[in-house]
Design an enzyme around this catalytic site. Structure first.
Site, short mmCIF file in Angstrom:
data_model
loop_
_atom_site.label_atom_id
_atom_site.label_comp_id
_atom_site.label_asym_id
_atom_site.label_seq_id
_atom_site.Cartn_x
_atom_site.Cartn_y
_atom_site.Cartn_z
N THR A 18 1.28 -0.93 0.03
CA THR A 18 0.01 -0.04 0.08
C THR A 18 1.10 1.14 0.13
O THR A 18 0.33 2.09 -0.64
CB THR A 18 -1.19 -0.33 1.14
N TYR A 47 5.19 -12.23 5.35
CA TYR A 47 4.12 -12.18 4.50
C TYR A 47 3.40 -12.44 3.54
O TYR A 47 4.19 -13.04 2.69
CB TYR A 47 4.09 -10.71 3.76
N LYS A 82 2.23 -12.08 8.32
CA LYS A 82 0.53 -10.89 7.63
C LYS A 82 0.17 -12.35 6.52
O LYS A 82 1.35 -12.84 5.83
CB LYS A 82 1.47 -9.93 7.10
N VAL A 130 -3.37 -6.15 9.66
CA VAL A 130 -3.09 -5.20 9.06
C VAL A 130 -3.48 -4.67 7.76
O VAL A 130 -3.53 -5.29 7.37
CB VAL A 130 -1.21 -5.87 8.86
#
Length: 307
Positions: free
Chosen positions: A61, A149, A177, A217
């Protein structure tokens, strides 16, 4: 696997980065350069007004694919200086090159980050043995806690249950994540390791908590942070009805923010709210009026106003 890693996650599990983290967008000036003053203001807003326990800097992001190493370092320093005394700051350092990831992790540690987020190497599709080596070498090279992640729909490769169990044995790989969207797989891993699972898909936060996850998250949490934190805390406190009510209320934004890449819609919303955001970098494109109108509808459906 040691007995230590058979404890399983759950209400008493470690929560290394708090309950709520937002993957912060990277504010840019109109000419596309880094807006460091804006980054400081946005970080303060996310911590002070949206109840974030931690911020992830230079995640997806945050447009990490199109920011330079130097920009990442500058951004991290400013955010740590601004909110590092009252929130944890996690640096996105993952690339598809183990050596480059180790360099970014070293820079993050030097800057004072509290942890690093390491995405599975994308595009080159390493086998599981390569993933084990990648995460192990990065964790060996840093003194910081590591959040792996797992996002196969972007990376092209998933961390299998067995691979997650293997890397969990490393003392510095403490969290995941989890954006795989496979609750059965997540449940298997939370029952066999003490990895702290942070949901990586806003809409699945509540079910992830139910199977041993610890938090989120988030992306929509630029807008929904304070209410999402209430939802998580209600669930953890045992008030499952209140948590479910908040989940249902926020669902239009949990899902709506991902109608396009989340970065695009978050930046559009922040701009409308008068908060630092700026344009996105190519190959992303800024939100259209139609997309912004749909986002206003999603916000209204969640009981939040977007002017």
């Amino acid at each position: 696997m040691t007995q230590h890693h058979l404890a399983g996650s759950g209400p008493g599990a470690p929560v290394p980065f708090g309950r709520l983290l937002t993957a912060m967008v990277t504010p840019l000036s109109d000419d596309g350069s880094l807006d460091l003053d804006g980054a400081a203001r946005l970080a303060s807003y996310l911590v002070d007004e949206q109840a974030n326990d931690a911020l992830v800097i230079s995640g997806t992001t945050g447009e990490s694919p199109t920011t330079t190493d130097e920009e990442k370092a500058q951004l991290l320093r400013v955010v740590i200086e601004t909110v590092g005394d009252r929130a944890r700051v996690v640096a996105g350092v993952g690339t598809n090159d183990t050596r480059h990831t180790i360099e970014l992790a070293a820079a993050a540690e030097k800057a004072g980050a509290h942890g690093v987020l390491v995405v599975t190497p994308y595009y080159n599709k390493p086998p599981q043995a390569g993933l084990v080596r990648h995460f192990t070498e990065v964790a060996d090279a840093t003194g910081l806690p590591v959040m792996a992640y797992d996002i196969p729909h972007r990376a092209g490769v998933a961390l299998t249950n067995e691979t997650l169990a293997r890397i969990a044995e490393h003392e510095r790989i403490v969290a995941v994540k989890d954006a795989k969207g496979d609750l059965a797989a997540t449940s298997w891993v939370t029952s066999r390791t003490d990895l702290a699972f942070y949901c990586g898909d806003d809409a699945l936060t509540l079910p992830t908590l139910a199977i041993g996850g610890v938090g989120l998250v988030g992306t929509s949490t630029h807008l929904t942070g304070a209410l999402t934190k209430q939802m998580i805390e209600a669930y953890v406190a045992g008030d499952h009805a209140a948590a479910l009510a908040l989940h249902r209320r926020l669902l239009p934004l949990f899902t709506g923010i991902f109608r396009g890449p989340g970065t695009i819609l978050v930046k559009a919303a922040l701009a409308v709210l008068g908060l630092p955001a700026g344009p996105v970098r190519s190959p992303l494109v800024d939100a259209t009026e139609a997309e912004l109108d749909q986002l206003r509808t999603d916000c209204a459906d969640a009981g939040l106003e977007l002017p």
